[in-house]
Design an enzyme around this catalytic site. Sequence first.
Site, PDB file in Angstrom:
ATOM      1  N   GLU A 143       1.166  -1.249  -0.179  1.00 21.64           N
ATOM      2  CA  GLU A 143       0.015   0.083  -0.295  1.00 21.64           C
ATOM      3  C   GLU A 143       1.149   1.182  -0.026  1.00 21.64           C
ATOM      4  OE1 GLU A 143      -2.332   1.059   3.790  1.00 21.64           O
ATOM      5  OE2 GLU A 143      -0.691  -0.283   4.494  1.00 21.64           O
ATOM      6  N   GLU A 240     -11.096   1.137   8.500  1.00 23.38           N
ATOM      7  CA  GLU A 240      -9.090   1.366   9.585  1.00 23.38           C
ATOM      8  C   GLU A 240      -9.107   2.746   9.680  1.00 23.38           C
ATOM      9  OE1 GLU A 240      -4.391  -0.433   8.878  1.00 23.38           O
ATOM     10  OE2 GLU A 240      -6.441   1.828   7.777  1.00 23.38           O
TER      11      GLU A 240
END
Length: 260
Positions: A143, A240
Site C-alpha cells: 500500500e 480502518e
Amino acid sequence: MLRFTANLSLLFTERPLPERFQAAKQCGFDAVEIQFPYSLRVEQIGDLLAQQDLKLVLFNVDADTLLQGGEGLAAVPERRDDFKAAVEQALAYAERLKPSVINVLPGRCFNPRRLAEYHATLLENLVYAAAAFAELGIKTVFEAVNSHDMPGFIVDTGDKMLDVLKQIGHPNLFMQYDIYHMSRMGEDCAGFLRQHLDRIGHIQFADSPGRGQPGTGAVDFKILFDVIANSDYQGWVGAEYRPTIETAVSLEWLKTYAVK
C-alpha cells in the site's frame, strides 16, 4: 459488491484485542482484519475467529518500528534477512488463519541519496513475498501511505503503486488502496478505483483529513462505495479508521452501506 471488514487494530479499542472479535460480530461484521496479529498466539486467534464465526481477511507482514517512527523492513537494504524472517512469521500465521490477502508496508527512506537502493530492495522483497504467499493461495498486497503522516514513505501515491506493479509484473501482487491515505495526498480516489480495481486486492478507508469514521471529514463515501459496489471487485473493504466516539456508535454508516 460491498463486503466490509472491521480493522481490530483501530476499531473497538475500548476493549482488549481478544474481546474485539465478539464486539465486531455483535455490530454486524462477518470479517475482520488486524494490522499486526503477532501479540496473540495464532491458536488463540483461530479460536476467537471460530467462536464468533468470523473470517480474518487481512494482516500485515511485521514492519518492525515503522509505526513508531522507523524505516520498517521491506525496503531497507541491510535488513533483507529480517524481512524474510518476517515473511516466514506471517506464513506461520497464514497457514492456520487462511487470510485472503497479506499486506507488505513499503516503509520509509530517511536518506534521499539512497532512495534508488531502497526502491530496488523493495521490489526484490515484494517478489519474495508474492511468491511465498502464492504457495498458500494468498494474495500479496502493498500500500501507499501518505507522506504527511509518514514523511519519507517511499510509495505515497497511486501512480507509484502502479509503477511498482509494472516493474515487478508478478501475478500474485496487487495494490492495497487506502482511501484515507490517497485522499490525504489529494488524489481522485473515485477515478483511480474506476480505472484500476482489477489490480487492487484490498481496499481500506477512513475519512480525511482526520482519519475518523465516515461523516467526520471531506470524503464523499456515497460516490466511492457506489463505484465499488457497481464494479466487478470481489475483494473486501476494510474500515480502518480511528473512531471519534465509541466504536459501536460510529458505525451508523454500516447500516446504510452493508449488504443485507
